[in-house]
Scaffold this active site. Structure first.
Site, mmCIF file in Angstrom:
data_model
loop_
_atom_site.group_PDB
_atom_site.id
_atom_site.type_symbol
_atom_site.label_atom_id
_atom_site.label_comp_id
_atom_site.label_asym_id
_atom_site.label_seq_id
_atom_site.Cartn_x
_atom_site.Cartn_y
_atom_site.Cartn_z
ATOM 1 N N ARG A 21 0.017 7.666 -2.772
ATOM 2 C CA ARG A 21 0.566 8.759 -1.951
ATOM 3 C C ARG A 21 2.042 8.995 -2.264
ATOM 4 O O ARG A 21 2.526 10.121 -2.250
ATOM 5 C CB ARG A 21 0.344 8.453 -0.464
ATOM 6 C CG ARG A 21 -1.089 8.741 -0.016
ATOM 7 C CD ARG A 21 -1.403 8.136 1.311
ATOM 8 N NE ARG A 21 -1.525 6.680 1.210
ATOM 9 C CZ ARG A 21 -1.393 5.864 2.231
ATOM 10 N NH1 ARG A 21 -1.106 6.336 3.421
ATOM 11 N NH2 ARG A 21 -1.538 4.560 2.063
ATOM 12 N N TRP A 22 2.758 7.928 -2.571
ATOM 13 C CA TRP A 22 4.170 8.076 -2.960
ATOM 14 C C TRP A 22 4.271 8.978 -4.191
ATOM 15 O O TRP A 22 5.088 9.894 -4.246
ATOM 16 C CB TRP A 22 4.772 6.699 -3.257
ATOM 17 C CG TRP A 22 6.195 6.760 -3.712
ATOM 18 C CD1 TRP A 22 7.307 6.746 -2.927
ATOM 19 C CD2 TRP A 22 6.656 6.875 -5.070
ATOM 20 N NE1 TRP A 22 8.437 6.844 -3.706
ATOM 21 C CE2 TRP A 22 8.067 6.922 -5.030
ATOM 22 C CE3 TRP A 22 6.027 6.941 -6.321
ATOM 23 C CZ2 TRP A 22 8.850 7.034 -6.173
ATOM 24 C CZ3 TRP A 22 6.805 7.063 -7.469
ATOM 25 C CH2 TRP A 22 8.208 7.106 -7.384
ATOM 26 N N ASP A 47 0.824 -1.210 0.000
ATOM 27 C CA ASP A 47 0.000 0.000 0.000
ATOM 28 C C ASP A 47 0.861 1.263 0.000
ATOM 29 O O ASP A 47 1.991 1.253 0.477
ATOM 30 C CB ASP A 47 -0.924 -0.023 1.233
ATOM 31 C CG ASP A 47 -2.071 0.956 1.103
ATOM 32 O OD1 ASP A 47 -2.398 1.361 -0.039
ATOM 33 O OD2 ASP A 47 -2.643 1.328 2.139
ATOM 34 N N ARG A 88 2.221 -4.793 6.100
ATOM 35 C CA ARG A 88 1.465 -3.784 5.357
ATOM 36 C C ARG A 88 2.281 -2.506 5.326
ATOM 37 O O ARG A 88 2.642 -1.962 6.380
ATOM 38 C CB ARG A 88 0.101 -3.498 5.974
ATOM 39 C CG ARG A 88 -0.652 -2.443 5.139
ATOM 40 C CD ARG A 88 -2.060 -2.183 5.585
ATOM 41 N NE ARG A 88 -2.699 -1.302 4.613
ATOM 42 C CZ ARG A 88 -3.969 -1.361 4.252
ATOM 43 N NH1 ARG A 88 -4.765 -2.238 4.790
ATOM 44 N NH2 ARG A 88 -4.458 -0.527 3.353
ATOM 45 N N ASN A 110 -11.329 -2.513 -4.728
ATOM 46 C CA ASN A 110 -10.628 -1.531 -5.569
ATOM 47 C C ASN A 110 -11.391 -1.192 -6.855
ATOM 48 O O ASN A 110 -11.042 -0.221 -7.543
ATOM 49 C CB ASN A 110 -9.199 -2.000 -5.903
ATOM 50 C CG ASN A 110 -8.242 -1.926 -4.724
ATOM 51 O OD1 ASN A 110 -7.329 -2.729 -4.575
ATOM 52 N ND2 ASN A 110 -8.421 -0.948 -3.850
HETATM 53 C C1 IPE Z 1 -5.453 -2.656 0.048
HETATM 54 O O1 IPE Z 1 -5.120 -1.328 -0.208
HETATM 55 C C2 IPE Z 1 -5.503 -3.436 -1.211
HETATM 56 C C3 IPE Z 1 -4.245 -3.595 -1.944
HETATM 57 C C4 IPE Z 1 -3.060 -3.189 -1.583
HETATM 58 C C5 IPE Z 1 -4.369 -4.303 -3.169
HETATM 59 P P1 IPE Z 1 -6.231 -0.181 -0.283
HETATM 60 O O2 IPE Z 1 -5.493 1.092 -0.449
HETATM 61 O O3 IPE Z 1 -7.244 -0.504 -1.299
HETATM 62 O O4 IPE Z 1 -6.879 -0.273 1.168
HETATM 63 P P2 IPE Z 1 -7.831 0.746 1.956
HETATM 64 O O5 IPE Z 1 -8.985 1.038 1.055
HETATM 65 O O6 IPE Z 1 -7.032 1.968 2.254
HETATM 66 O O7 IPE Z 1 -8.209 0.002 3.203
HETATM 67 C C1 IPE Z 2 -1.752 0.159 -3.276
HETATM 68 O O1 IPE Z 2 -1.482 1.518 -3.307
HETATM 69 C C2 IPE Z 2 -2.012 -0.412 -4.651
HETATM 70 C C3 IPE Z 2 -3.404 -0.822 -4.892
HETATM 71 C C4 IPE Z 2 -4.362 -0.836 -4.019
HETATM 72 C C5 IPE Z 2 -3.703 -1.255 -6.227
HETATM 73 P P1 IPE Z 2 -2.666 2.565 -3.310
HETATM 74 O O2 IPE Z 2 -3.081 2.822 -4.724
HETATM 75 O O3 IPE Z 2 -3.751 2.165 -2.406
HETATM 76 O O4 IPE Z 2 -1.942 3.853 -2.763
HETATM 77 P P2 IPE Z 2 -2.494 4.854 -1.659
HETATM 78 O O5 IPE Z 2 -2.854 4.045 -0.463
HETATM 79 O O6 IPE Z 2 -3.678 5.560 -2.258
HETATM 80 O O7 IPE Z 2 -1.345 5.776 -1.402
HETATM 81 MG MG MG Z 3 -4.109 2.442 -0.440
#
Ligand code: IPE
Ligand code: IPE
Ligand code: MG
Length: 258
Positions: free
Chosen positions: A34-35, A30, A198, A78
């Site tokens: 944001r990165w 995750d 995580r 997602n």
């Molecule tokens: C969890 O990340 C799912 C994956 C990394 C694939 P999310 O970014 O979707 O999780 P929430 O919504 O912040 O809990």
């Molecule tokens: C995790 O990174 C990748 C997926 C869930 C596909 P995010 O896309 O959730 O990144 P943040 O949490 O918004 O930074």
């Molecule tokens: Mg995320």
């Protein structure tokens, strides 16, 4: 860098893991979005950079005999993201599976994908099928990618399959054991994770391996996934090595059985 295909192979049987090394690591990758925002880039640039982290982690696990690595790449929740991000993500997944297939083949790593793949574009489904078939007999490491996966979905499917067996008269309700439920989850051929990581700062499971994480050691870090390098991973492994896994026992029992 040491070429990983030149590393000694450890047969799948006859493994003697040091207790301090996790056999199975499961990761919620995750913080990609944001990165990217932090770098002044579009969110999807974070997903692209995140693929490099995956590659390095796979090589590290292969080199260090961490036999099972399970990565959460796309959750069943997602789908509620902007359509454009989903499209770029699925294209990236497709391209990455195709380009990384060679690494998996050369290093005897089996690719397994869990989740409901039916809503994904046919091109991605085909890449997954092709690479899974090409690597199906590989035995030095199992890389599992969770795509359109949800822990509740997994348990729901298992309940339905078992209920059908009861309905058909093939099973008595008293025969529904822990093992039977486990055998109907899509991780039925994996041991439960020893270590869960995580990245990205959130302290939640987000519908990942709900059943399977029952006794897993949990590690959370603020580091965003694209920045999660081998030093960060070794930090998590060191933290894991310090834990005492008691599984409901008391400390003395653990020491006596060591
Ligand atoms: C969890 O990340 C799912 C994956 C990394 C694939 P999310 O970014 O979707 O999780 P929430 O919504 O912040 O809990
Ligand atoms: C995790 O990174 C990748 C997926 C869930 C596909 P995010 O896309 O959730 O990144 P943040 O949490 O918004 O930074
Ligand atoms: Mg995320």
């Amino acid at each position: 860098m040491k070429k990983i295909s030149s590393m000694p192979r450890v047969p799948i049987t006859n493994r003697n893991y040091p207790v301090s090394l996790p056999h199975h690591v499961a990761v919620i990758m995750d913080g990609n979005g944001r990165w990217a925002i932090q770098q002044g880039l579009p969110r999807t640039a974070g997903h692209k950079k995140g693929v490099d982290t995956v590659r390095e982690l796979v090589k590290y696990c292969r080199n260090h005999d961490i036999f099972y690595l399970t990565l959460f790449a796309f959750s069943s929740e997602n789908w509620s993201r902007p359509q454009e991000e989903i499209r770029i993500l699925t294209d990236l997944l497709c391209a990455s599976i195709d380009t990384e297939a060679r690494l998996l083949i050369e290093n005897d790593i089996k690719l397994s994908v869990i989740g409901d793949l039916s809503p994904f574009p046919e091109s991605l489904q085909q890449s997954i099928r092709r690479t899974s078939e090409q690597t199906q007999n590989n035995r030095s490491m199992i890389l599992t990618i969770a795509l359109n996966y949800g822990g509740q979905w997994d348990i729901h499917n298992a309940c339905q399959a078992i209920a059908r067996m009861v309905e058909n008269g093939d099973l008595a309700s008293t025969e529904i054991t822990h093992q039977l439920i486990q055998s109907h989850l899509c991780t039925h051929d994996l041991p439960d994770p020893d270590l869960f990581i995580r990245t990205g700062g959130e302290i939640r499971i987000s519908n990942f391996l709900l059943w399977q994480l029952a006794y897993t050691e949990l590690f959370f870090t603020d580091t965003y996934w694209p920045d999660f390098d081998i030093d960060c991973f070794e930090n998590a492994l060191n933290d894991y090595a310090e834990r005492q896994r008691r599984f409901g026992n008391i400390e003395r029992q653990i020491k006596e059985s060591a």
